[in-house]
Write a protein that holds these residues in place. Structure first.
Motif, PDB file in Angstrom:
ATOM      1  N   ALA A  82      51.092   6.017  25.655  1.00 48.26           N
ATOM      2  CA  ALA A  82      51.947   5.270  26.601  1.00 48.26           C
ATOM      3  C   ALA A  82      52.852   4.241  25.922  1.00 48.26           C
ATOM      4  O   ALA A  82      53.137   3.200  26.507  1.00 48.26           O
ATOM      5  CB  ALA A  82      51.097   4.590  27.671  1.00 48.26           C
TER       6      ALA A  82
ATOM      7  N   ILE B 166      49.854  -1.703  31.719  1.00 48.20           N
ATOM      8  CA  ILE B 166      51.113  -1.314  31.068  1.00 48.20           C
ATOM      9  C   ILE B 166      52.074  -2.490  30.912  1.00 48.20           C
ATOM     10  O   ILE B 166      52.260  -3.283  31.840  1.00 48.20           O
ATOM     11  CB  ILE B 166      51.773  -0.181  31.896  1.00 48.20           C
ATOM     12  CG1 ILE B 166      51.061   1.145  31.629  1.00 48.20           C
ATOM     13  CG2 ILE B 166      53.264  -0.043  31.630  1.00 48.20           C
ATOM     14  CD1 ILE B 166      51.151   1.677  30.228  1.00 48.20           C
TER      15      ILE B 166
ATOM     16  N   TYR C 270      47.579   6.819  29.798  1.00 51.13           N
ATOM     17  CA  TYR C 270      47.090   5.450  29.665  1.00 51.13           C
ATOM     18  C   TYR C 270      45.730   5.524  28.967  1.00 51.13           C
ATOM     19  O   TYR C 270      44.747   5.958  29.550  1.00 51.13           O
ATOM     20  CB  TYR C 270      46.970   4.792  31.050  1.00 51.13           C
ATOM     21  CG  TYR C 270      46.591   3.337  30.961  1.00 51.13           C
ATOM     22  CD1 TYR C 270      47.465   2.401  30.404  1.00 51.13           C
ATOM     23  CD2 TYR C 270      45.359   2.884  31.399  1.00 51.13           C
ATOM     24  CE1 TYR C 270      47.124   1.070  30.300  1.00 51.13           C
ATOM     25  CE2 TYR C 270      45.006   1.547  31.307  1.00 51.13           C
ATOM     26  CZ  TYR C 270      45.905   0.650  30.752  1.00 51.13           C
ATOM     27  OH  TYR C 270      45.557  -0.676  30.649  1.00 51.13           O
TER      28      TYR C 270
ATOM     29  N   TRP D   4      55.902   3.957  34.268  1.00 50.35           N
ATOM     30  CA  TRP D   4      54.679   4.578  33.741  1.00 50.35           C
ATOM     31  C   TRP D   4      54.076   5.535  34.781  1.00 50.35           C
ATOM     32  O   TRP D   4      53.665   6.646  34.466  1.00 50.35           O
ATOM     33  CB  TRP D   4      53.666   3.481  33.369  1.00 50.35           C
ATOM     34  CG  TRP D   4      52.309   4.015  33.100  1.00 50.35           C
ATOM     35  CD1 TRP D   4      51.881   4.655  31.978  1.00 50.35           C
ATOM     36  CD2 TRP D   4      51.194   3.993  33.997  1.00 50.35           C
ATOM     37  NE1 TRP D   4      50.566   5.022  32.118  1.00 50.35           N
ATOM     38  CE2 TRP D   4      50.121   4.625  33.343  1.00 50.35           C
ATOM     39  CE3 TRP D   4      50.993   3.488  35.281  1.00 50.35           C
ATOM     40  CZ2 TRP D   4      48.869   4.775  33.931  1.00 50.35           C
ATOM     41  CZ3 TRP D   4      49.751   3.635  35.866  1.00 50.35           C
ATOM     42  CH2 TRP D   4      48.703   4.275  35.191  1.00 50.35           C
TER      43      TRP D   4
ATOM     44  N   GLY E  94      48.995  -1.397  26.725  1.00 50.31           N
ATOM     45  CA  GLY E  94      48.353  -1.862  27.962  1.00 50.31           C
ATOM     46  C   GLY E  94      46.856  -2.001  27.986  1.00 50.31           C
ATOM     47  O   GLY E  94      46.318  -2.423  29.010  1.00 50.31           O
TER      48      GLY E  94
ATOM     49  N   ASP F 263      59.376  -0.136  30.190  1.00 53.34           N
ATOM     50  CA  ASP F 263      57.953  -0.411  29.998  1.00 53.34           C
ATOM     51  C   ASP F 263      57.379  -1.195  31.178  1.00 53.34           C
ATOM     52  O   ASP F 263      57.089  -2.385  31.081  1.00 53.34           O
ATOM     53  CB  ASP F 263      57.793  -1.196  28.680  1.00 53.34           C
ATOM     54  CG  ASP F 263      56.354  -1.300  28.243  1.00 53.34           C
ATOM     55  OD1 ASP F 263      55.484  -0.732  28.931  1.00 53.34           O
ATOM     56  OD2 ASP F 263      56.090  -1.956  27.220  1.00 53.34           O
TER      57      ASP F 263
END
Ligand code: NAD
Length: 681
Positions: free
Chosen positions: A185, A595, A208, A197, A590, A192
């Protein structure tokens, strides 16, 4: 355009090679927790893209059969998991010699991955979610199958590249290079964020990884028990005045969450001698902890929970009570009835509050799951209202003497996002931090990370209990319990580790050590492998550490020179570990907090008993830790400066850390104040 036939011919390894015919859809084992539907929000065009992306993994002869199946998965679960390709039944970490492979690392990684999707270990095993609500090993079972196959063929002259769960392929390297390099990710700056995401995950281009999920180093909640034990024990010392040689006996710790990581809280408090009440809305998670013996009592009645706790506090007995209900209800009861809580925290999955991580007050867990599927917009408002109420209760309790700390789950940030501006020190944004402290800012940072103390974990790849016991004893021999209280805590921890029955899944252990301590123990283990006293061992760590993670709301919360918004340290740690020959290196976006809020990395090192690995240990382990201590020292953190000064002396001729000269506060303040006065004129 190329023909699929030619493409198939150009690859020696693909799903058409692994399966002579399309595997049957495996039967889902009942009572295995399933991930909630991830809200489906793709456009029609993006839905087509997601389908084509997933079909890239399978030969075209199966496309007409799989396309509608994948579409159905996407529309009903929000993701394409490719359930059909999941190996049927239970998956567990076998002993390393049960795996096929051309190098020991390839076999070790297979073992580690299998552990991450074990029914007894993973949060949502069918969806490849290991922990932290959304932390996945990889995105789908097609990737899983390919990764496993690549690991079977991997040689010590190749490196497997995994980008957000996708095995890009094997590339020639050298025995000194990592055998696997993983990223998860890593999104381009302006994209971002949560929304992009979410789209990228649904499209099948982002994973993730949290940290040890996508970095394949998860060892069950034991991994976090020790960190939690250290945190609450040291919180007690720093905030309740408990002496360094005493424990939490007679004190009450209240928190929420009995999930993947949070599930450690009750047991950790018990091991620290205290009394815990942990609120949890999902009964299945309470049941898991009950079955493990990590919770001793369950009640739906807040009064009963506090009465049980009080009785144990008075008797100086330790106990972990699960309150089956919402944390906000529990805290409202405590406020209304003026109940004294010594330590208070929260470990709901606030890194993703609107994705199902935080269950709002007023609805059950089941209603929350249904709402996630149907009414996402209304759900967000409910979450926000609940977070605001949650905060109100914490504020009142704190005014009455409770010490509240953010447990690195982005709780304070979530409260801010829910509209509470007063939670910010500057009353408007989180740039100067929050009015409550995060546990790293206040406890773990100055007392542990600044010295280099952090998680040192290992897995005995033979799967033998006796190997684990031997490594426990060896680790104890390497620690001087009288050096610092941090060493004594960890000495006690390891001494009692087997008795405390902490293993779930692979034969693993964890505790905290500093740079030289970690190196010493690693060398000792490698020597034991060499002399065949034990089988091979895989070393690693989580991201909750000195050097591998840039996370301003957590690991780097006590960095105060303004560089807490930078991610250079984690990136350097990752690159440096690769350069020094760790077996596996990973870098994620993240981990722990969500994230865009952290960049974090990890490593794995397979101890095969060789002299080559001795050299890797000597080069890489001190770097992994001291890169972080050096950065903390540059941020003027006192304990890090002291540690770095000693390190410069110890490693003279090989390592050298740049240290900060300290400016006089008063001189700087006077000068700047004069300048600002002058500018006003
Ligand atoms: N402190 C640390 O060192 C550390 C380490 C890893 C993860 N974390 C963070 O902690 C959080 C929890 O991690 P996890 O792996 O346990 O996640 P998880 O999703 O497995 O567990 C969270 C639990 O909270 C429960 N919950 C949600 N809302 C609730 C509410 N209002 N009242 C009571 N219970 C509620 C959920 O049912 C779930 O079981 C994550 O944000 C994670 O990133 C912290």
């Amino acid at each position: 355009m190329f023909k699929n036939m030619d493409i198939a011919k150009a690859m020696e390894l693909h799903l058409g090679e692994i399966f002579s015919e399309l595997p049957k859809m495996p039967k889902f084992v009942k009572n295995v927790r399933r991930a909630p539907t991830r809200h489906f929000s793709l456009s029609q065009q993006d839905t087509e893209l997601a389908l084509k992306n997933a079909l890239r993994y399978v030969p075209d002869k199966w496309h007409t059969k799989l396309a509608p199946e994948f579409l159905d998965e996407l529309l009903t679960t929000g993701r394409i998991y490719g359930y059909r390709f999941r190996p049927p039944g239970q998956i567990t970490a076998e002993a390393i010699d049960q795996y096929k492979g051309n190098c020991i690392e390839g076999k070790a990684f297979q073992l580690m991955i299998d552990n991450n999707v074990d029914f007894d270990v993973a949060l949502y095993p069918y969806e490849l979610v290991t922990y932290g609500e959304t932390g996945q090993v990889c995105q789908n079972w097609m990737q899983f199958r390919l990764i496993k196959k690549y690991l079977e063929t991997l040689t010590c002259d190749q490196t497997l590249v995994v980008e957000s769960g996708h095995p890009l392929g094997l590339f020639m390297s050298s025995p000194e290079a990592p055998r696997a390099i993983i990223t998860n990710a890593l999104m381009v700056g302006c994209f971002d964020d949560q929304e992009n995401w979410h789209r990228a995950m649904a499209l099948g281009v982002a994973n993730y990884g949290q940290m040890t999920a996508g970095g394949w180093m998860y060892i069950g909640p034991q991994g976090i028990i020790h960190g939690t034990y250290s945190t609450i024990l040291n919180a007690g010392r720093a905030k309740l005045g408990i002496p360094a040689d005493k424990n939490l006996s007679g004190y009450l710790f209240v928190s929420s969450g009995l999930g993947g990581m949070s599930g450690a809280q009750g047991r950790a408090a018990e091991i620290a001698g205290g009394v815990a009440i942990i609120s949890e809305v999902d009964y299945s998670r309470i049941q898991t902890r009950l079955d493990q013996g990590w919770i001793s009592k369950v009640t739906e009645d807040a009064q009963e929970a506090f009465e049980l706790a009080k009785a144990c506090q008075e008797q100086k007995e330790s106990i972990a009570v699960a309150f089956y209900g919402n944390i906000v209800d529990l805290l409202e009861f405590a406020v209304k009835n003026n109940i004294a809580i010594d330590l208070l925290s929260d470990q709901t999955s606030c890194h993703a509050p609107y994705e199902g991580g935080y269950c709002p007050q007023g609805i059950s867990f089941e209603e929350r799951t249904a709402l996630l599927k149907s009414g996402h917009a209304g759900f967000k408002e409910m979450v926000d209202a609940s977070l605001r109420r949650h905060y109100e209760m914490i504020k009142i309790l704190a005014e009455r003497g409770t010490y509240f700390f953010d447990y690195g789950n982005s709780f304070l940030k979530a409260v801010y996002d829910a509209g509470v501006r007063e939670i910010c020190k500057n009353g408007k944004d989180p740039l100067d931090g929050f009015t409550f402290q995060s546990y790293v800012e206040d406890i773990m940072g100055p007392l542990l990370f600044d010295y280099g103390y952090g998680p040192f974990r290992w897995v005995c790849l033979s799967g033998k209990e006796e190997d684990l016991l031997k490594t426990d004893r060896a680790a104890m021999e390497c620690i001087d319990p009288d050096r610092r209280f941090q060493d004594r805590d960890n000495y006690v921890w390891i001494k009692d580790a087997a008795k405390n029955k902490l293993v779930v899944g692979s034969k693993a252990r964890i505790f905290y050590q500093d740079a030289t301590g970690r190196m010493k123990i690693a060398l000792k283990f490698n020597e034991m492998v060499r002399s065949e006293e034990i089988g091979p061992v895989m070393l690693g760590r989580d991201h909750h550490d000195t050097g591998g993670t840039d996370s301003p709301f957590r690991e780097t919360a006590n960095i105060k020179d303004g560089s807490n918004i930078m991610a250079d340290m984690a990136t350097q740690c990752f690159a440096g570990n690769a350069a020094r020959g760790m077996s596996l290196v990973a870098l994620h976006n993240g981990g722990g907090v969500g994230i865009g809020k952290a960049i974090n990395g990890g490593f794995g090192l397979v101890l095969d008993g060789s002299r080559r690995v001795d050299e890797v240990i000597k080069r890489a382990i001190p770097w992994d830790v001291m890169g972080g201590v050096a950065r903390r020292a540059w941020a003027r953190n006192e304990n890090s400066i002291e540690t770095s000064m000693k390190y410069n002396e110890l490693r003279r001729g090989t390592d050298h850390i740049t240290l900060p000269f300290i400016a006089d506060d008063k001189m700087v303040a006077r000068l700047v104040s004069d300048a600002f006065e002058h500018m006003k004129k």
